[in-house]
Design a protein around this motif. Structure first.
Motif, short mmCIF file in Angstrom:
data_model
loop_
_atom_site.label_atom_id
_atom_site.label_comp_id
_atom_site.label_asym_id
_atom_site.label_seq_id
_atom_site.Cartn_x
_atom_site.Cartn_y
_atom_site.Cartn_z
N ASP A 112 9.55 13.91 -18.63
CA ASP A 112 10.58 12.88 -18.50
C ASP A 112 10.00 11.59 -17.92
O ASP A 112 10.33 10.50 -18.39
CB ASP A 112 11.73 13.37 -17.61
N ALA A 113 9.16 11.71 -16.91
CA ALA A 113 8.56 10.52 -16.30
C ALA A 113 7.67 9.80 -17.30
O ALA A 113 7.73 8.58 -17.43
CB ALA A 113 7.78 10.89 -15.04
N LEU A 114 6.86 10.54 -18.03
CA LEU A 114 5.97 9.94 -19.01
C LEU A 114 6.77 9.29 -20.14
O LEU A 114 6.47 8.17 -20.56
CB LEU A 114 5.01 10.99 -19.57
N SER A 115 7.80 9.97 -20.61
CA SER A 115 8.63 9.41 -21.68
C SER A 115 9.31 8.12 -21.25
O SER A 115 9.36 7.16 -22.02
CB SER A 115 9.69 10.43 -22.12
N SER A 116 9.83 8.10 -20.04
CA SER A 116 10.51 6.89 -19.58
C SER A 116 9.52 5.75 -19.36
O SER A 116 9.83 4.59 -19.65
CB SER A 116 11.32 7.16 -18.32
N MET A 117 8.31 6.07 -18.89
CA MET A 117 7.29 5.01 -18.72
C MET A 117 6.87 4.44 -20.08
O MET A 117 6.73 3.23 -20.24
CB MET A 117 6.09 5.53 -17.95
N ARG A 128 5.59 14.88 -9.92
CA ARG A 128 6.75 14.25 -10.56
C ARG A 128 6.31 13.35 -11.71
O ARG A 128 6.94 13.30 -12.76
CB ARG A 128 7.54 13.43 -9.54
N LEU A 129 5.21 12.62 -11.52
CA LEU A 129 4.72 11.71 -12.56
C LEU A 129 4.16 12.46 -13.75
O LEU A 129 4.10 11.93 -14.86
CB LEU A 129 3.66 10.76 -11.98
N LYS A 130 3.75 13.70 -13.55
CA LYS A 130 3.21 14.50 -14.65
C LYS A 130 4.29 15.11 -15.53
O LYS A 130 3.98 15.65 -16.59
CB LYS A 130 2.30 15.60 -14.10
N PRO A 188 0.84 -1.21 0.00
CA PRO A 188 0.00 0.00 0.00
C PRO A 188 0.87 1.25 0.00
O PRO A 188 1.89 1.32 0.66
CB PRO A 188 -0.80 -0.11 1.30
N SER A 189 0.47 2.20 -0.80
CA SER A 189 1.24 3.44 -0.86
C SER A 189 0.28 4.62 -0.83
O SER A 189 -0.89 4.50 -1.15
CB SER A 189 2.08 3.48 -2.14
N THR A 190 0.82 5.71 -0.40
CA THR A 190 0.02 6.93 -0.40
C THR A 190 0.45 7.77 -1.57
O THR A 190 1.64 7.88 -1.88
CB THR A 190 0.22 7.72 0.91
N LEU A 191 -0.50 8.34 -2.24
CA LEU A 191 -0.25 9.16 -3.40
C LEU A 191 -0.31 10.61 -2.95
O LEU A 191 -1.39 11.15 -2.74
CB LEU A 191 -1.30 8.85 -4.47
N ASP A 192 0.84 11.23 -2.78
CA ASP A 192 0.84 12.62 -2.33
C ASP A 192 1.00 13.55 -3.53
O ASP A 192 1.28 13.13 -4.65
CB ASP A 192 1.91 12.87 -1.28
N ALA A 193 0.80 14.83 -3.31
CA ALA A 193 0.82 15.82 -4.38
C ALA A 193 2.19 15.89 -5.06
O ALA A 193 2.28 16.07 -6.27
CB ALA A 193 0.43 17.18 -3.83
N ALA A 194 3.26 15.73 -4.29
CA ALA A 194 4.61 15.81 -4.86
C ALA A 194 4.84 14.66 -5.85
O ALA A 194 5.41 14.86 -6.93
CB ALA A 194 5.65 15.78 -3.75
N LEU A 195 4.40 13.46 -5.49
CA LEU A 195 4.55 12.31 -6.39
C LEU A 195 3.73 12.51 -7.66
O LEU A 195 4.20 12.23 -8.76
CB LEU A 195 4.12 11.02 -5.69
N VAL A 196 2.53 13.01 -7.54
CA VAL A 196 1.69 13.27 -8.71
C VAL A 196 2.36 14.27 -9.63
O VAL A 196 2.39 14.09 -10.85
CB VAL A 196 0.29 13.77 -8.28
#
Length: 91
Positions: free
Chosen positions: A58-63, A53-55, A43-51
């Motif tokens: 670079d993150a989208l391109s690597s995924m 970073r995922l947006k 289980p993980s918590t999805l915090d605003a900072a992680l969201v």
């Protein structure tokens, strides 16, 4: 004045076409990999900072690159067909 065009293909169609692009054994491998990833992370918590970073691009391109390497048959429906649909709808 510019015109606003909401030209993206419905998500359901993209997902149906991606699923259809996978042969049955690759579907099983994909589902197994998703299940393993979800169970191994716990289980993980999805915090605003992680969201945020995922947006990033670079993150989208690597995924997308990782997905394309593991399951190249998904890139057609999820990326290339969608790009063509967007270009057509803008035309």
């Amino acid at each position: 004045m510019g015109e606003v065009v909401l030209g993206d293909r419905p998500l359901e169609i993209s997902l149906q076409r991606a699923w259809a692009a996978l042969p049955p054994l690759r579907r099983l491998a994909f589902c197994t990999q998703l299940l393993h990833a979800s169970l191994s992370t716990g289980p993980s918590t999805l915090d605003a900072a992680l969201v945020e970073r995922l947006k990033s691009d670079d993150a989208l391109s690597s995924m997308l690159a990782a997905l394309g390497q593991a399951y190249p048959e998904l890139m057609g429906p999820l990326l290339h067909e969608r790009d063509a649909y967007l270009a057509w709808s803008l035309k």
